[in-house]
Design a protein around this motif. Structure first.
Motif, PDB file in Angstrom:
ATOM      1  N   LYS A  20     -19.765  58.067 -52.795  1.00 52.55           N
ATOM      2  CA  LYS A  20     -20.321  59.558 -52.372  1.00 52.55           C
ATOM      3  C   LYS A  20     -21.256  59.810 -51.310  1.00 52.55           C
ATOM      4  CE  LYS A  20     -22.461  62.991 -55.557  1.00 52.55           C
ATOM      5  NZ  LYS A  20     -23.180  63.481 -56.936  1.00 52.55           N
ATOM      6  N   TYR A  21     -21.991  58.720 -51.336  1.00 55.83           N
ATOM      7  CA  TYR A  21     -23.131  59.013 -50.094  1.00 55.83           C
ATOM      8  C   TYR A  21     -22.733  57.977 -49.059  1.00 55.83           C
ATOM      9  CZ  TYR A  21     -25.674  61.039 -53.971  1.00 55.83           C
ATOM     10  OH  TYR A  21     -25.868  61.897 -55.036  1.00 55.83           O
ATOM     11  N   ILE A  22     -21.606  57.779 -48.534  1.00 58.15           N
ATOM     12  CA  ILE A  22     -21.318  56.695 -47.457  1.00 58.15           C
ATOM     13  C   ILE A  22     -21.746  57.638 -46.121  1.00 58.15           C
ATOM     14  CG2 ILE A  22     -19.026  57.997 -47.156  1.00 58.15           C
ATOM     15  CD1 ILE A  22     -19.959  54.270 -46.523  1.00 58.15           C
ATOM     16  N   ALA A  23     -21.606  59.158 -45.991  1.00 59.22           N
ATOM     17  CA  ALA A  23     -21.961  59.725 -44.821  1.00 59.22           C
ATOM     18  C   ALA A  23     -23.489  59.436 -44.321  1.00 59.22           C
ATOM     19  CB  ALA A  23     -21.942  61.023 -44.861  1.00 59.22           C
ATOM     20  N   THR A  24     -24.635  59.268 -45.591  1.00 60.57           N
ATOM     21  CA  THR A  24     -25.854  59.119 -45.241  1.00 60.57           C
ATOM     22  C   THR A  24     -26.615  57.962 -45.317  1.00 60.57           C
ATOM     23  OG1 THR A  24     -26.282  59.955 -47.500  1.00 60.57           O
ATOM     24  CG2 THR A  24     -26.209  61.705 -45.604  1.00 60.57           C
ATOM     25  N   CYS A  25     -25.801  56.786 -46.227  1.00 58.99           N
ATOM     26  CA  CYS A  25     -26.278  55.651 -46.444  1.00 58.99           C
ATOM     27  C   CYS A  25     -25.353  54.552 -45.798  1.00 58.99           C
ATOM     28  CB  CYS A  25     -26.518  55.370 -47.831  1.00 58.99           C
ATOM     29  SG  CYS A  25     -27.744  56.557 -48.502  1.00 58.99           S
ATOM     30  N   ARG A  26     -25.987  53.388 -45.827  1.00 57.72           N
ATOM     31  CA  ARG A  26     -25.126  52.003 -45.683  1.00 57.72           C
ATOM     32  C   ARG A  26     -26.010  51.214 -46.501  1.00 57.72           C
ATOM     33  NH1 ARG A  26     -22.873  55.264 -43.473  1.00 57.72           N
ATOM     34  NH2 ARG A  26     -21.809  55.228 -41.313  1.00 57.72           N
ATOM     35  N   ILE A  27     -25.283  50.621 -47.389  1.00 59.95           N
ATOM     36  CA  ILE A  27     -25.808  49.370 -48.422  1.00 59.95           C
ATOM     37  C   ILE A  27     -25.532  48.148 -47.969  1.00 59.95           C
ATOM     38  CG2 ILE A  27     -25.615  49.173 -50.987  1.00 59.95           C
ATOM     39  CD1 ILE A  27     -24.895  51.844 -51.423  1.00 59.95           C
ATOM     40  N   ILE A  28     -26.282  47.324 -47.974  1.00 60.74           N
ATOM     41  CA  ILE A  28     -26.232  45.763 -47.840  1.00 60.74           C
ATOM     42  C   ILE A  28     -26.579  45.131 -49.208  1.00 60.74           C
ATOM     43  CG2 ILE A  28     -27.215  43.587 -46.608  1.00 60.74           C
ATOM     44  CD1 ILE A  28     -28.209  45.524 -44.354  1.00 60.74           C
ATOM     45  N   LEU A  29     -25.307  44.258 -49.725  1.00 57.19           N
ATOM     46  CA  LEU A  29     -25.649  43.627 -51.013  1.00 57.19           C
ATOM     47  C   LEU A  29     -25.622  42.167 -50.603  1.00 57.19           C
ATOM     48  CD1 LEU A  29     -22.542  45.413 -52.879  1.00 57.19           C
ATOM     49  CD2 LEU A  29     -25.024  46.222 -52.705  1.00 57.19           C
ATOM     50  N   CYS A  30     -26.879  41.706 -51.066  1.00 57.76           N
ATOM     51  CA  CYS A  30     -27.151  40.263 -51.041  1.00 57.76           C
ATOM     52  C   CYS A  30     -26.782  39.590 -52.438  1.00 57.76           C
ATOM     53  CB  CYS A  30     -28.669  40.031 -50.859  1.00 57.76           C
ATOM     54  SG  CYS A  30     -29.070  40.826 -49.164  1.00 57.76           S
ATOM     55  N   ALA A  31     -25.865  38.592 -52.387  1.00 57.99           N
ATOM     56  CA  ALA A  31     -25.184  37.720 -53.417  1.00 57.99           C
ATOM     57  C   ALA A  31     -25.098  36.040 -53.057  1.00 57.99           C
ATOM     58  CB  ALA A  31     -24.026  38.455 -53.824  1.00 57.99           C
ATOM     59  N   SER A  32     -25.198  35.379 -54.308  1.00 56.93           N
ATOM     60  CA  SER A  32     -25.285  34.189 -54.179  1.00 56.93           C
ATOM     61  C   SER A  32     -23.892  33.696 -54.357  1.00 56.93           C
ATOM     62  CB  SER A  32     -26.269  33.375 -55.291  1.00 56.93           C
ATOM     63  OG  SER A  32     -27.478  33.751 -54.965  1.00 56.93           O
ATOM     64  N   SER A  33     -22.966  34.518 -55.250  1.00 62.10           N
ATOM     65  CA  SER A  33     -21.842  34.145 -55.545  1.00 62.10           C
ATOM     66  C   SER A  33     -20.807  35.438 -55.576  1.00 62.10           C
ATOM     67  CB  SER A  33     -21.626  33.399 -57.138  1.00 62.10           C
ATOM     68  OG  SER A  33     -20.220  33.234 -57.502  1.00 62.10           O
ATOM     69  N   MET A  34     -19.831  35.747 -54.741  1.00 60.74           N
ATOM     70  CA  MET A  34     -19.026  36.617 -54.602  1.00 60.74           C
ATOM     71  C   MET A  34     -18.152  36.933 -55.893  1.00 60.74           C
ATOM     72  SD  MET A  34     -17.894  36.431 -50.725  1.00 60.74           S
ATOM     73  CE  MET A  34     -16.722  37.759 -51.120  1.00 60.74           C
ATOM     74  N   SER A  35     -17.807  35.721 -56.786  1.00 60.77           N
ATOM     75  CA  SER A  35     -17.103  35.770 -57.973  1.00 60.77           C
ATOM     76  C   SER A  35     -17.581  36.660 -59.033  1.00 60.77           C
ATOM     77  CB  SER A  35     -16.923  34.325 -58.367  1.00 60.77           C
ATOM     78  OG  SER A  35     -17.821  33.728 -58.763  1.00 60.77           O
ATOM     79  N   ARG A  36     -18.930  37.020 -58.912  1.00 61.05           N
ATOM     80  CA  ARG A  36     -19.406  37.856 -60.211  1.00 61.05           C
ATOM     81  C   ARG A  36     -19.436  39.129 -59.473  1.00 61.05           C
ATOM     82  NH1 ARG A  36     -22.944  33.170 -60.375  1.00 61.05           N
ATOM     83  NH2 ARG A  36     -24.603  34.001 -59.459  1.00 61.05           N
ATOM     84  N   VAL A  37     -18.993  39.381 -58.234  1.00 57.92           N
ATOM     85  CA  VAL A  37     -19.122  40.993 -57.870  1.00 57.92           C
ATOM     86  C   VAL A  37     -17.505  41.413 -58.179  1.00 57.92           C
ATOM     87  CG1 VAL A  37     -19.329  42.349 -55.879  1.00 57.92           C
ATOM     88  CG2 VAL A  37     -20.787  40.265 -56.108  1.00 57.92           C
ATOM     89  N   ILE A  38     -17.602  42.736 -58.923  1.00 61.07           N
ATOM     90  CA  ILE A  38     -16.152  43.087 -59.035  1.00 61.07           C
ATOM     91  C   ILE A  38     -15.393  43.519 -57.934  1.00 61.07           C
ATOM     92  CG2 ILE A  38     -17.126  44.335 -61.307  1.00 61.07           C
ATOM     93  CD1 ILE A  38     -17.276  46.998 -59.818  1.00 61.07           C
ATOM     94  N   PRO A  39     -13.969  43.123 -57.952  1.00 57.35           N
ATOM     95  CA  PRO A  39     -13.033  43.554 -56.889  1.00 57.35           C
ATOM     96  C   PRO A  39     -13.122  44.747 -56.225  1.00 57.35           C
ATOM     97  CG  PRO A  39     -12.157  42.398 -58.633  1.00 57.35           C
ATOM     98  CD  PRO A  39     -13.292  42.792 -59.218  1.00 57.35           C
ATOM     99  N   ALA A  40     -13.498  45.984 -56.906  1.00 55.69           N
ATOM    100  CA  ALA A  40     -13.823  47.132 -56.351  1.00 55.69           C
ATOM    101  C   ALA A  40     -14.678  47.460 -55.551  1.00 55.69           C
ATOM    102  CB  ALA A  40     -13.930  48.078 -57.553  1.00 55.69           C
ATOM    103  N   ILE A  41     -15.837  46.644 -55.498  1.00 57.02           N
ATOM    104  CA  ILE A  41     -17.110  46.700 -54.550  1.00 57.02           C
ATOM    105  C   ILE A  41     -16.594  45.846 -53.456  1.00 57.02           C
ATOM    106  CG2 ILE A  41     -19.341  45.879 -54.234  1.00 57.02           C
ATOM    107  CD1 ILE A  41     -20.308  46.672 -56.890  1.00 57.02           C
ATOM    108  N   LEU A  42     -16.165  44.578 -53.649  1.00 55.01           N
ATOM    109  CA  LEU A  42     -15.575  43.465 -52.561  1.00 55.01           C
ATOM    110  C   LEU A  42     -14.537  44.306 -51.490  1.00 55.01           C
ATOM    111  CD1 LEU A  42     -15.302  40.255 -54.396  1.00 55.01           C
ATOM    112  CD2 LEU A  42     -17.245  40.840 -52.984  1.00 55.01           C
ATOM    113  N   SER A  43     -13.893  45.245 -52.092  1.00 55.32           N
ATOM    114  CA  SER A  43     -12.830  45.741 -51.246  1.00 55.32           C
ATOM    115  C   SER A  43     -13.460  46.655 -50.334  1.00 55.32           C
ATOM    116  CB  SER A  43     -11.718  46.278 -52.103  1.00 55.32           C
ATOM    117  OG  SER A  43     -12.185  47.348 -52.948  1.00 55.32           O
ATOM    118  N   ARG A  44     -14.660  47.384 -50.476  1.00 55.62           N
ATOM    119  CA  ARG A  44     -15.412  48.429 -49.847  1.00 55.62           C
ATOM    120  C   ARG A  44     -16.372  47.864 -48.760  1.00 55.62           C
ATOM    121  NH1 ARG A  44     -13.284  50.282 -54.347  1.00 55.62           N
ATOM    122  NH2 ARG A  44     -12.528  52.571 -54.520  1.00 55.62           N
TER     123      ARG A  44
END
Length: 288
Positions: A86-110
Motif C-alpha cells: 500500500k505504501y510502496i510509493a512513500t516508504c522503503r522497508i528494511i527487514l533484519c532477520a536471523s533466519s529467512m526460514s521463519r519469514v513468510i514466502p509472501a514477504i520474501l518474494s517482495r
C-alpha cells in the motif's frame, strides 16, 4: 530515541521505544509480543502519511528498519505484506532477520535478500583493539584472542566481554585472566547439569522454573534452545548424540510453529531425560 504509543483494538495502550532521524525510523515490534501487528500497521501508516517541514532535505521516500523480522507473529507478517504494497510509493522497508526460514514466502518474494555473514575472528580482534585504543585501555593480545574465540563470532558478545575488564579496575588484565561468559549462558550450563544429574518429574519441574526465569529476563527462546542443546550434547556419549540431535530438530521445528515456547522447551528436556536414562540403564545392564 523516543517512546511511541499505540492503541490496540481492545483499547489497550502499548508503548514501544523507537530510534529515528529525519530520514529513517528503527523499531523492534517483537518487544510488544502479540500486539506486533498493531505496531506494524500504525507505525508504517504514520510514517508514510507524515511529511517533513524542511523541503530542502526531503527525499523521495522514507526508510523503516524492522528488527527481528523473523520473530514477528504470522498475523504481523501478513499485515506487513499488505502495508508494504500500500505504501510502496512513500516508504522503503528494511527487514533484519536471523533466519529467512521463519519469514513468510509472501514477504520474501517482495524483498531483495542480502546475506550478511557473521564477523570473522580476525574482524572481532581488530574491532576490540580499535575500541581499546579509543578508550585508552590496554588488553594483552592473548586475552583479546581468547575473547574473540569465546564470542562465537558474535560482535556484541565480544564487546560486552571486553567491557567487563574495563569496568573491573581492581584487577589488571593479564594473558591468563578468565573470560567471563554472559550470565544467562552460565545459568544454562547449570540447567544442563541438572538434566544429566537426575531424570525425574520433580527435576523437570525445577528445570521448568529455571527456563521460565530465562524467558522472563528477555532471553530469546531460540537462543535458549540452541545453547541448551549444545550444552547437553557435549555431555553425551557419541552413541547418544545422534538421538539427542534428532529429538532437538523435532522440538525446534515445533517451537517455531507453536505459540507457547515453554511447552516445547520442556518437551525437549523431558525427551532428553528419557533418552539419557534409558541409555544409562542399558549401559548398567551390559556391565552386569
Amino acid at each position: 530515541m523516543e517512546q511511541s504509543s499505540y492503541m490496540t483494538p481492545s483499547n489497550k495502550k502499548i508503548e514501544l521505544m523507537t530510534l529515528s532521524s529525519n530520514y529513517h525510523i528503527e523499531v523492534n515490534p517483537c518487544d510488544v509480543g502479540i500486539y506486533d501487528r498493531v505496531v506494524i500497521q500504525e507505525l508504517i501508516k504514520g510514517v508514510a502519511q507524515t511529511h517533513q517541514l524542511d523541503l530542502q532535505g526531503l527525499r523521495d521516500f522514507k526508510v523503516i528498519v524492522v528488527m527481528d523480522a523473523d520473530r514477528l507473529t504470522k498475523d504481523a507478517q501478513h499485515a506487513l505484506r499488505r502495508t508494504m504494497e500500500k505504501y510502496i510509493a512513500t516508504c522503503r522497508i528494511i527487514l533484519c532477520a536471523s533466519s529467512m526460514s521463519r519469514v513468510i514466502p509472501a514477504i520474501l518474494s517482495r524483498c531483495l535478500a542480502v546475506r550478511v555473514p557473521a564477523p570473522s575472528k580476525e574482524t572481532i580482534i581488530s574491532v576490540i583493539k580499535s575500541v581499546c585504543e579509543r578508550e585508552k585501555f590496554e588488553l594483552p593480545a592473548e586475552l583479546i584472542d581468547r575473547i574473540a574465540e569465546k564470542s562465537d563470532r558474535n560482535m556484541r558478545r565480544a564487546l560486552l566481554m571486553t567491557q567487563t575488564f574495563f569496568i573491573d579496575r581492581t584487577n589488571t588484565p593479564t594473558a591468563d585472566s578468565p573470560v567471563q561468559l554472559p550470565d544467562w549462558l552460565v545459568f544454562l550450563q547449570g540447567v544442563s547439569d541438572l538434566m544429566v544429574a537426575e531424570q525425574t518429574p520433580r527435576q523437570i519441574g525445577i528445570i521448568r522454573e529455571k527456563l521460565y526465569e530465562l524467558i522472563i529476563h528477555g532471553i530469546p527462546t531460540e537462543l535458549i534452545f540452541k545453547h541448551l542443546v549444545d550444552e547437553v550434547v557435549e555431555k553425551c556419549d557419541m552413541q547418544l548424540k545422534t538421538q539427542v540431535v534428532a529429538a532437538a530438530a523435532l522440538y525446534e521445528h515445533r517451537l517455531h510453529h507453536g505459540n507457547k515456547a515453554i511447552m516445547h522447551l520442556e518437551a525437549f528436556v523431558a525427551k532428553f531425560m528419557s533418552i539419557y536414562k534409558k541409555f544409562m540403564e542399558d549401559m548398567m545392564h551390559d556391565m552386569f
